[in-house]
Design a protein around this motif. Structure first.
Motif, short mmCIF file in Angstrom:
data_model
loop_
_atom_site.label_atom_id
_atom_site.label_comp_id
_atom_site.label_asym_id
_atom_site.label_seq_id
_atom_site.Cartn_x
_atom_site.Cartn_y
_atom_site.Cartn_z
N GLY A 1 0.83 -1.19 0.00
CA GLY A 1 0.00 0.00 0.00
C GLY A 1 0.87 1.24 0.00
O GLY A 1 2.09 1.18 0.12
N GLY A 2 0.24 2.39 -0.13
CA GLY A 2 0.94 3.66 -0.08
C GLY A 2 -0.07 4.78 0.09
O GLY A 2 -1.28 4.57 -0.09
N SER A 3 0.41 5.95 0.46
CA SER A 3 -0.46 7.11 0.69
C SER A 3 -0.04 8.27 -0.21
O SER A 3 1.15 8.52 -0.39
CB SER A 3 -0.42 7.54 2.16
N ILE A 4 -1.01 8.99 -0.73
CA ILE A 4 -0.75 10.08 -1.67
C ILE A 4 -0.37 11.34 -0.90
O ILE A 4 -1.21 11.94 -0.22
CB ILE A 4 -1.97 10.35 -2.56
N LEU A 5 0.89 11.75 -1.01
CA LEU A 5 1.33 13.00 -0.40
C LEU A 5 1.04 14.19 -1.30
O LEU A 5 0.61 15.25 -0.84
CB LEU A 5 2.83 12.95 -0.11
N THR A 6 1.36 14.04 -2.56
CA THR A 6 1.07 15.05 -3.58
C THR A 6 0.56 14.32 -4.80
O THR A 6 0.51 13.09 -4.82
CB THR A 6 2.32 15.88 -3.95
N SER A 7 0.21 15.04 -5.85
CA SER A 7 -0.37 14.39 -7.02
C SER A 7 0.60 13.44 -7.70
O SER A 7 0.19 12.60 -8.50
CB SER A 7 -0.84 15.45 -8.03
N ASN A 8 1.90 13.54 -7.42
CA ASN A 8 2.84 12.58 -8.01
C ASN A 8 3.90 12.09 -7.03
O ASN A 8 4.99 11.71 -7.43
CB ASN A 8 3.50 13.16 -9.27
N ALA A 9 3.57 12.06 -5.73
CA ALA A 9 4.48 11.51 -4.72
C ALA A 9 3.70 10.61 -3.76
O ALA A 9 2.72 11.04 -3.15
CB ALA A 9 5.18 12.62 -3.96
N ILE A 10 4.14 9.36 -3.64
CA ILE A 10 3.48 8.36 -2.80
C ILE A 10 4.40 7.98 -1.65
O ILE A 10 5.57 7.64 -1.86
CB ILE A 10 3.15 7.08 -3.61
N SER B 1 9.50 17.07 -7.66
CA SER B 1 8.29 16.37 -8.04
C SER B 1 7.06 17.23 -7.81
O SER B 1 6.10 17.18 -8.57
CB SER B 1 8.15 15.06 -7.25
N CYS B 2 7.09 18.06 -6.77
CA CYS B 2 5.96 18.94 -6.49
C CYS B 2 5.81 20.00 -7.58
O CYS B 2 4.71 20.41 -7.93
CB CYS B 2 6.14 19.63 -5.14
N GLN B 3 6.93 20.47 -8.09
CA GLN B 3 6.91 21.59 -9.03
C GLN B 3 6.75 21.16 -10.47
O GLN B 3 6.38 21.95 -11.33
CB GLN B 3 8.23 22.37 -8.90
N ARG B 4 6.97 19.87 -10.78
CA ARG B 4 7.16 19.46 -12.16
C ARG B 4 5.96 19.76 -13.05
O ARG B 4 6.11 20.14 -14.20
CB ARG B 4 7.47 17.96 -12.19
N PHE B 5 4.74 19.57 -12.52
CA PHE B 5 3.57 19.72 -13.38
C PHE B 5 2.77 20.97 -13.10
O PHE B 5 1.76 21.19 -13.74
CB PHE B 5 2.66 18.49 -13.23
N CYS B 6 3.19 21.80 -12.20
CA CYS B 6 2.37 22.95 -11.82
C CYS B 6 3.13 24.26 -11.93
O CYS B 6 2.92 25.15 -11.12
CB CYS B 6 1.83 22.75 -10.40
N GLN B 7 4.02 24.39 -12.88
CA GLN B 7 4.67 25.66 -13.16
C GLN B 7 3.91 26.30 -14.31
O GLN B 7 4.03 25.90 -15.46
CB GLN B 7 6.14 25.45 -13.52
N LEU C 1 -6.60 14.71 -9.09
CA LEU C 1 -7.25 14.69 -7.77
C LEU C 1 -8.74 14.96 -7.91
O LEU C 1 -9.17 15.74 -8.74
CB LEU C 1 -6.59 15.73 -6.86
N GLY C 2 -9.51 14.28 -7.06
CA GLY C 2 -10.96 14.43 -7.09
C GLY C 2 -11.60 13.67 -5.96
O GLY C 2 -10.97 13.41 -4.92
N THR C 3 -12.83 13.23 -6.14
CA THR C 3 -13.59 12.58 -5.08
C THR C 3 -12.91 11.31 -4.58
O THR C 3 -12.84 11.06 -3.37
CB THR C 3 -15.00 12.22 -5.58
#
Length: 332
Positions: A71-80, A282-288, A143-145
């Motif tokens: 298992g794993g938990s979603i920290l950000t949209s692309n980090a588990i 990883s946090c910045q890669r898709f949201c610049q 991200l969503g419901t």
């Protein structure tokens, strides 16, 4: 010696993929005492769909066949966030978010390949401290419901002995073997001193350290099991622990389940600049919003447009990155 009693079990539970065949692989290793936890919840019940939107199933792909490994938990949209012993070499790993019932495709699943596995530099393998890793995804989750991030506890917080938390996983149960529906169970926190004494009384050695969290109850047949590794321990909506290890006989009377404590790992983030740098990237890669050239691959452009066109989502992602990996905001 204690080292002779420790075993990293290979957990396997079936996951139905959209295109690839899936199998269940039985554990074939020797029986030992303490082992990392790679299976399903003992003493739990079916979770409701969407109850744990931050939980992912990590699949291994071997010769075109996928199976649930951790298992794993979603920290950000692309980090588990997962357990260090869930990291593997020479095997493709995929994160499946939005999963609930592995026997069918429910339309909420998102499957993305893991591009990088960042294991804590002080994790020695097996049953040991610092059993934690961050898996970076090849592209971002939407991200969503049914797919959401989860936060980490604030500096200085420590779950109180006797308080209630919750855990979840797709592992083996005491009655149904390997059910397809996500299992969950409420657990009680055991303070460090009491847990250490409980483990001593089992007579199998004691690998517990104060970077770990224990849960019970100890005599009601409730525990994590092989295959739950890397899964969440949650209290008040925050991720306080990652499933790490337990007694090889799941639900054994007097034996606690053990997790890597997240507050401790936040402090470690400050002392690992390389790891922190990878997570920040990883946090910045898709949201610049303004820095990407038109030649960028279409899938990546789409993720960036989503970030630009959804300020609330972008804000939540940025907060999630900052909340989890700010280098100077956590206690040692």
């Amino acid at each position: 010696m204690l080292s002779q009693t420790l075993l990293v079990l290979a957990l396997v539970a079936c996951v139905v993929g959209s295109a690839l065949p899936v199998r269940r692989f039985p554990h074939t290793g020797p029986a030992r005492r303490f082992a990392v936890s790679r299976g399903r919840i003992f003493g739990g019940h079916d979770a409701t769909k969407g109850q744990f939107p931050y939980l992912v199933s990590l699949h291994h792909d071997i010769l075109g066949t996928q199976y649930h490994a951790c298992g794993g938990s979603i920290l950000t949209s692309n980090a588990i966030l997962t357990a260090g012993h869930c990291a593997v070499d020479d095997t493709d790993v995929f994160a499946v978010a939005g999963e609930h019932d592995m026997s069918s495709s429910e339309g909420t699943e998102q499957e993305i390949r893991v591009s990088q596995q960042i294991v804590h530099p002080d994790f020695a393998g097996g049953v040991a401290p610092n059993d934690i890793a961050v898996f970076i995804l090849e592209s971002s989750l939407s991200l969503g419901t049914y797919v959401q991030t989860i936060g980490l506890p604030t500096s200085g917080s420590l779950p109180a002995g006797g308080s209630t938390a919750v855990t979840a996983g797709w592992g083996r149960t005491e009655t149904a073997g390997e059910p397809n529906i996500l299992q969950t169970v409420d657990v009680s926190i055991i303070d460090y001193e009491t847990c250490s004494q409980d483990i001593d009384e089992l007579g199998f050695g004691n690998p517990l350290t104060d970077t770990m969290i224990c849960t019970g109850p100890l005599y009601d047949g409730i525990s994590v099991c092989s295959g739950d590794s890397g899964g969440p321990l949650v209290q008040d909506g925050l991720l306080i622990g990652v499933v790490s290890w337990g007694l090889n006989m799941c639900g054994y009377p007097g034996a606690p389940s053990v997790y890597t404590r997240q507050q401790q790992q936040q402090g470690q983030c400050r002392s690992s600049p390389w790891q922190q740098q990878q997570l920040q990237r990883s946090c910045q890669r898709f949201c610049q919003p303004a820095s990407q050239p038109a030649s960028q691959p279409a899938s990546q452009q789409q993720q960036q447009r989503q970030c630009r066109s959804n300020p609330w989502q972008q804000q939540q992602l940025q907060r999630s990155c900052q909340r989890s990996w700010q280098p100077a905001s956590y206690a040692e």
